[in-house]
Design an enzyme around this catalytic site. Structure first.
Site, PDB file in Angstrom:
ATOM      1  N   ASP A  54       0.779  -1.253   0.000  1.00 55.10           N
ATOM      2  CA  ASP A  54       0.000   0.000   0.000  1.00 55.10           C
ATOM      3  C   ASP A  54       0.814   1.309   0.000  1.00 55.10           C
ATOM      4  OD1 ASP A  54      -1.497  -2.135   0.861  1.00 55.10           O
ATOM      5  OD2 ASP A  54      -2.303  -1.138   2.628  1.00 55.10           O
ATOM      6  N   GLU A 237     -10.557  -2.435   4.472  1.00 56.84           N
ATOM      7  CA  GLU A 237      -9.221  -1.887   4.744  1.00 56.84           C
ATOM      8  C   GLU A 237      -9.095  -0.484   4.133  1.00 56.84           C
ATOM      9  OE1 GLU A 237      -6.459  -5.833   4.792  1.00 56.84           O
ATOM     10  OE2 GLU A 237      -6.773  -5.040   2.802  1.00 56.84           O
TER      11      GLU A 237
HETATM   12  C1  FRU Z   1      -3.903  -3.610   2.704  1.00 59.43           C
HETATM   13  C2  FRU Z   1      -3.276  -4.040   4.017  1.00 59.43           C
HETATM   14  C3  FRU Z   1      -3.615  -3.076   5.135  1.00 59.43           C
HETATM   15  C4  FRU Z   1      -2.483  -3.277   6.095  1.00 59.43           C
HETATM   16  C5  FRU Z   1      -1.318  -3.508   5.175  1.00 59.43           C
HETATM   17  C6  FRU Z   1      -0.301  -4.463   5.711  1.00 59.43           C
HETATM   18  O1  FRU Z   1      -3.247  -4.105   1.600  1.00 59.43           O
HETATM   19  O2  FRU Z   1      -3.693  -5.352   4.327  1.00 59.43           O
HETATM   20  O3  FRU Z   1      -4.881  -3.285   5.703  1.00 59.43           O
HETATM   21  O4  FRU Z   1      -2.299  -2.159   6.921  1.00 59.43           O
HETATM   22  O5  FRU Z   1      -1.855  -4.017   3.971  1.00 59.43           O
HETATM   23  O6  FRU Z   1       0.828  -4.483   4.913  1.00 59.43           O
END
Ligand code: FRU
Length: 530
Positions: A54, A237
């Site tokens: 992300d 998320e």
């Molecule tokens: C989304 C996610 C978020 C988390 C991160 C962990 O892709 O699952 O929810 O904070 O990636 O790397």
């Protein structure tokens, strides 16, 4: 997927990454390097090496765009998360910087946001030199691995007094404790002018929770949003709530983005959006928007498989333009196994999001940023051509399609299917277009090159319903080595997908059966390499 499964997923990935670290050595790494560099995009951000997911903490300040990102500096698969950092002055050239945030005693550093504290509400900077405050999730993987408790994700802050280059963790972390919710993460904060306070949206299980704060340090719960609304096939998320002007109108609306994994329209990860109102306490979806949503679930920011966890830049505001957004150009279904080894994953192009209200109600449109045209060199333009059967639009050797932008208008959609085909000398083909009979856009990457690293990568073409009603179709697409970003109907429907061709695509043709079709305003631009 249940929340429990999601945590198992993280545990599994930690295991995989641990083993990948153990097994990697410089020799096996260099074996891949030369060849896989052919996939590295020219102007989409990629980490120089190792894993990225992300985008995090994006903000714009003093002419510089800051992009932090979920990063495992030890391997090219997901693992202990850090915040990597990159900066750009033009959204095209990105410079990777030293890692911004390292794991600490509260856990690894999951996704979050950053704001410029102009009024020094936190007292951590000054009004002459405002602190940049990062708000992120600490993920306590030791606690998670023990499997005894579910409250292993908390929200913490760090501050920077040098415009985002170096960071100090706040001594009293965490600033939001976990109330006993398994998936409790990805804080996105913005300044709510009306009440002179900060608002945080946070993914909490299958909902978004809102919190408020006067100083970014102490937070109180306000409300929750999402029960029974939208798609709930996966974990919620990376939320983002922002205000947008309605184009051509003098009203504004609030838009809530929520990423979901799995549950995307073409499998795996994707991002849905909701349009409504926020009164400083609660976000409520417009009733018409909600009923339309229940009838035709077409409220996805992007229907392609590879645009996830995207959020908007803070401190970038332009009333007329909207907001600036950027996503992660991959999908949890196969992100860890795509055929690059030295580095893994790219970000999407930054995009301006704008809100329109048309005969379909509210629609969020995505556009390449306005600066974009400056990086293109004009190659070919034609006001009007007539195409039928297989019409060659770009012949071999005329335009370098490995980094290019094509835009055109199909004037009268009177045939069954229009397929654009990118082809190379290896016989690989990437196809996309519109199936008029089904009123559907599609991308088929099953013959686009390497696909067998994952069962789901190209198991079936990805599709998107067309919502615009016009008989003319406006298309813009951007290619960058491994990515295709298609904006239909001025960005009302978007499809982003990655591919791994063994050689660059060299020709572009439009295939159609039946009547000839008029193409207007065809423009093919090569993207300048520097
Ligand atoms: C989304 C996610 C978020 C988390 C991160 C962990 O892709 O699952 O929810 O904070 O990636 O790397």
């Amino acid at each position: 997927m249940s929340t429990i499964k999601h945590s198992f997923f993280f545990a599994l990935i930690i295991f995989l990454s641990f083993n990948a670290c153990k097994n990697s050595n410089t020799n096996s790494m260099s074996k891949f390097t030369a060849d896989e560099e052919k996939h590295r995009p020219l102007f989409h951000f990629t980490p120089s090496q190792h894993w990225m997911n992300d985008p995090n903490g994006m903000f714009f300040y003093k002419g510089v765009y800051h992009l932090y990102f979920q990063h495992n500096p030890g391997a090219s698969v997901w693992g202990p998360m850090h915040w990597g950092h990159a900066t750009s002055k033009d959204l095209k050239h990105w410079e990777e910087r030293p890692i911004a945030l390292f794991p600490d005693e509260l856990g690894t550093i999951f996704s979050g946001s950053a704001v410029v504290d102009h009024k020094n509400t936190s007292g951590l900077g000054s009004s002459e030199n405002p602190a940049i405050i990062a708000i992120y999730t600490n993920h306590d993987s030791e606690k998670a691995d023990k499997g005894e408790a579910i409250d292993f994700q908390t929200q913490s802050i760090a501050y920077s007094l040098d415009e985002g280059f170096t960071w100090t963790k706040y001594a009293e972390n965490p600033v939001v404790k976990n109330p006993g919710i398994l998936d409790f993460r990805d804080p996105k904060v913005f300044w709510y002018e009306t009440d002179q306070k900060w608002i945080m949206s946070l993914a909490a299980g299958q909902e978004i929770q809102f919190f408020e704060s006067k100083n970014l340090l102490s937070w109180s719960y306000l409300s929750s949003f999402g029960e029974g609304i939208g798609n709930h096939e996966g974990v919620w998320e990376c939320p983002d709530l922002f205000l947008l002007p309605v184009q051509g109108d003098d009203t504004t609306k609030w838009v809530q983005l929520v990423s979901i994994n799995p549950g995307g329209p073409n499998g795996g990860s994707a991002t849905q959006y909701f349009v409504g109102d926020f009164d400083g306490k609660e976000f409520k979806v417009d009733p018409e928007f909600q009923s339309a949503m229940e009838e035709e679930h077409s409220y996805w920011l992007d229907f392609g498989k590879d645009n996830y966890a995207g959020v908007t830049f803070s401190n970038w505001s332009n009333e007329a333009k909207g907001v600036l957004y950027l996503g992660w150009m991959s999908n949890w279904e196969y992100a860890n196994v795509v055929p690059t080894t030295k580095w893994r994953s790219a970000m999407t192009l930054a995009r301006e999001l704008e809100l329109v209200e048309n005969q379909n109600g509210f629609r969020l449109r995505s556009k390449a940023p306005s600066e974009w045209e400056a990086y293109t060199s004009k190659v070919f333009e034609k006001e009007s051509i007539s195409a039928e059967n297989k019409t060659l639009l770009v012949e071999k050797g005329s335009v370098d399609l490995s980094a290019a932008q094509v835009s055109l208008n199909l004037v009268d959609l009177n045939n069954k299917k229009y397929t654009f085909q990118l082809e190379n000398t290896m016989g690989e083909v990437l196809s996309f277009g519109i199936d008029q009979e089904k009123n559907q856009f599609f991308i088929d990457r099953s013959k686009s090159g390497e696909t067998n690293f994952s069962e789901t990568f190209s198991i079936k073409p990805s599709i998107a319903p067309r919502t615009a009603k016009s008989t003319a179709l406006d298309i813009q697409f951007i290619l960058d080595k491994m990515s295709l970003e298609v904006f239909y109907d001025k960005g009302e429907t978007v499809m982003t997908e990655i591919f791994f061709s063994q050689a660059p695509f060299e020709t572009l043709r439009l295939n159609t059966t039946g009547n000839s079709i008029k193409i207007e305003d065809l423009q093919i631009l090569e993207l300048s390499k520097n």
